[in-house]
Design an enzyme around this catalytic site. Structure first.
Site, PDB file in Angstrom:
ATOM      1  N   GLU A   1       0.833  -1.197   0.000  1.00  0.00           N
ATOM      2  CA  GLU A   1       0.000   0.000   0.000  1.00  0.00           C
ATOM      3  C   GLU A   1       0.873   1.255   0.000  1.00  0.00           C
ATOM      4  O   GLU A   1       1.881   1.328   0.722  1.00  0.00           O
ATOM      5  CB  GLU A   1      -0.878  -0.016   1.253  1.00  0.00           C
ATOM      6  CG  GLU A   1      -1.776   1.190   1.430  1.00  0.00           C
ATOM      7  CD  GLU A   1      -2.556   1.129   2.734  1.00  0.00           C
ATOM      8  OE1 GLU A   1      -3.625   1.764   2.797  1.00  0.00           O
ATOM      9  OE2 GLU A   1      -2.099   0.456   3.687  1.00  0.00           O
TER      10      GLU A   1
ATOM     11  N   CYS B   1      -5.455  -3.062   2.595  1.00  0.00           N
ATOM     12  CA  CYS B   1      -5.128  -2.986   4.020  1.00  0.00           C
ATOM     13  C   CYS B   1      -6.340  -3.101   4.953  1.00  0.00           C
ATOM     14  O   CYS B   1      -6.852  -4.188   5.175  1.00  0.00           O
ATOM     15  CB  CYS B   1      -4.335  -1.715   4.286  1.00  0.00           C
ATOM     16  SG  CYS B   1      -3.364  -1.765   5.827  1.00  0.00           S
TER      17      CYS B   1
ATOM     18  N   LYS C   1      -9.600   2.743  -2.062  1.00  0.00           N
ATOM     19  CA  LYS C   1      -9.869   2.148  -0.757  1.00  0.00           C
ATOM     20  C   LYS C   1     -11.185   2.652  -0.169  1.00  0.00           C
ATOM     21  O   LYS C   1     -11.386   3.852   0.002  1.00  0.00           O
ATOM     22  CB  LYS C   1      -8.697   2.489   0.176  1.00  0.00           C
ATOM     23  CG  LYS C   1      -8.687   1.782   1.520  1.00  0.00           C
ATOM     24  CD  LYS C   1      -7.409   2.167   2.258  1.00  0.00           C
ATOM     25  CE  LYS C   1      -7.229   1.420   3.564  1.00  0.00           C
ATOM     26  NZ  LYS C   1      -5.974   1.836   4.238  1.00  0.00           N
TER      27      LYS C   1
END
Length: 261
Positions: free
Chosen positions: A43, A146, A112
Site C-alpha cells: 500500500e 489494508c 480504498k
C-alpha cells in the site's frame, strides 16, 4: 491454471517517490527473471503515509507514477499491482490500487473504501465507494487495500461475483501481527479463494511495519509468508484449488441470506 506471483515486500522511504520507484523497478525486473506472471507491491508504495503532502504526489491515472508503472509493465511484460495516491476530483485524493497489464494497459483501479482513522487517512483522503473486480488471463480477481481486510462483507461479495482470488496491498504495523495472519487466512477460508497480501517493512515516525506478506490458498494453507525484512517472495499457485474447495464444501450455495439479520 497455474499462476506464478511475486510479492514485493519493500521498505518504503517516506515521501521519496524516486527512491521507491527504483526499488519497484528492481523487484519487478527480478520477478520477471523468476518467471512471474504478476507482481504485487504494498500500500502507498510510492510515498508511504506522507498524506499531508498528498496534493504534491497524487496524479491522474494516465500521468505521474501511473504512467511510469505502465511503461515498466510494458518493458518487463508482467502484470504490476500496488496502491498509490491518485486524484479523484477537485481537491480529492484517493488511496488507489491499480492493475497494469503486460502491454502497459490499465485494466482496473480500486480506491480504498474503508479509510483507516488511526493513520489519519480520513483527514486527507476521499474514500472509494465501489468494489472492483478484474478479469485476468488466469482468473477473476477482487481488489482490496489494508484496512479493508477487517470487513468480510467486501470479500464475500467478491466470492459471490465469481472471484477466485483477492489482491491486497497493505501497511499493517506492529503490534497487530496476529490480526493480520488470522484475517488473511480467514478471508481465504470463508470465501474459498486465494488471498495474496503484500505488506511493507520498515518504519515511519509513528509505526513499525512487520512484513509477513502472505499467499493463502482456498483451504487456508499458507503457500508463502515473508519475514520482517525487505524481500521478494515468489510462488506458484494452482488456481484449480478454488473450484475443488467450492465443490467439496459448497459454502456459497448453502448460504441462507433470507435468514440472516
Amino acid at each position: 491454471m497455474l499462476l506464478t506471483i511475486s510479492l514485493g515486500q519493500m521498505d518504503i522511504r517516506f515521501g521519496d517517490p524516486a527512491a521507491n520507484f527504483e526499488t519497484v523497478t528492481r523487484m519487478t525486473e527480478e520477478a520477471k527473471r523468476r518467471g512471474s506472471d504478476l507482481i504485487l507491491f504494498p500500500e502507498l508504495w510510492s510515498t508511504a503515509y506522507d498524506l499531508t503532502r498528498a496534493p504534491r504526489y497524487a496524479s491522474s491515472l494516465d500521468a505521474g507514477v501511473f504512467a511510469d508503472l505502465s511503461a515498466l509493465a510494458k518493458r518487463t511484460g508482467i502484470h504490476i499491482l500496488g496502491s498509490t495516491l491518485s486524484v479523484l476530483g477537485e481537491n480529492k485524493f484517493g488511496n488507489t490500487l491499480t492493475v497494469f497489464a503486460p502491454d502497459g494497459t490499465l485494466l482496473a483501479d480500486y480506491s480504498k473504501i474503508h479509510l483507516f482513522r488511526l493513520m489519519d487517512e480520513h483527514q486527507h483522503l476521499t474514500a472509494g465507494d465501489k468494489p472492483v473486480l478484474v478479469d485476468l488471463p488466469f482468473g477473476r480477481a477482487g481488489l482490496a487495500i489494508c484496512y479493508d481486510l477487517r470487513f468480510p462483507e467486501l470479500f464475500r461479495g467478491y466470492a459471490l461475483a465469481g472471484a477466485e482470488m483477492t489482491f491486497l496491498p497493505a501497511e499493517w504495523p506492529h503490534p497487530r501481527l496476529s490480526h493480520w495472519q488470522t484475517l488473511v487466512r480467514a478471508r481465504a477460508i470463508e470465501n474459498q479463494m486465494f488471498v495474496f497480501a503484500c505488506n511493507r517493512v520498515g518504519r515511519d515516525a509513528s509505526n513499525e511495519f512487520f512484513g509477513h506478506s502472505m499467499a493463502v490458498d482456498p483451504w487456508g494453507e499458507i503457500l508463502a509468508e515473508g519475514g520482517e525484512g525487505e524481500e521478494l517472495i515468489t510462488l506458484t499457485a494452482d488456481l484449480s484449488k478454488v473450484q475443488e474447495a467450492r465443490r467439496r464444501i459448497p459454502i456459497l450455495s448453502d448460504r441462507r441470506p433470507e435468514s440472516y439479520w
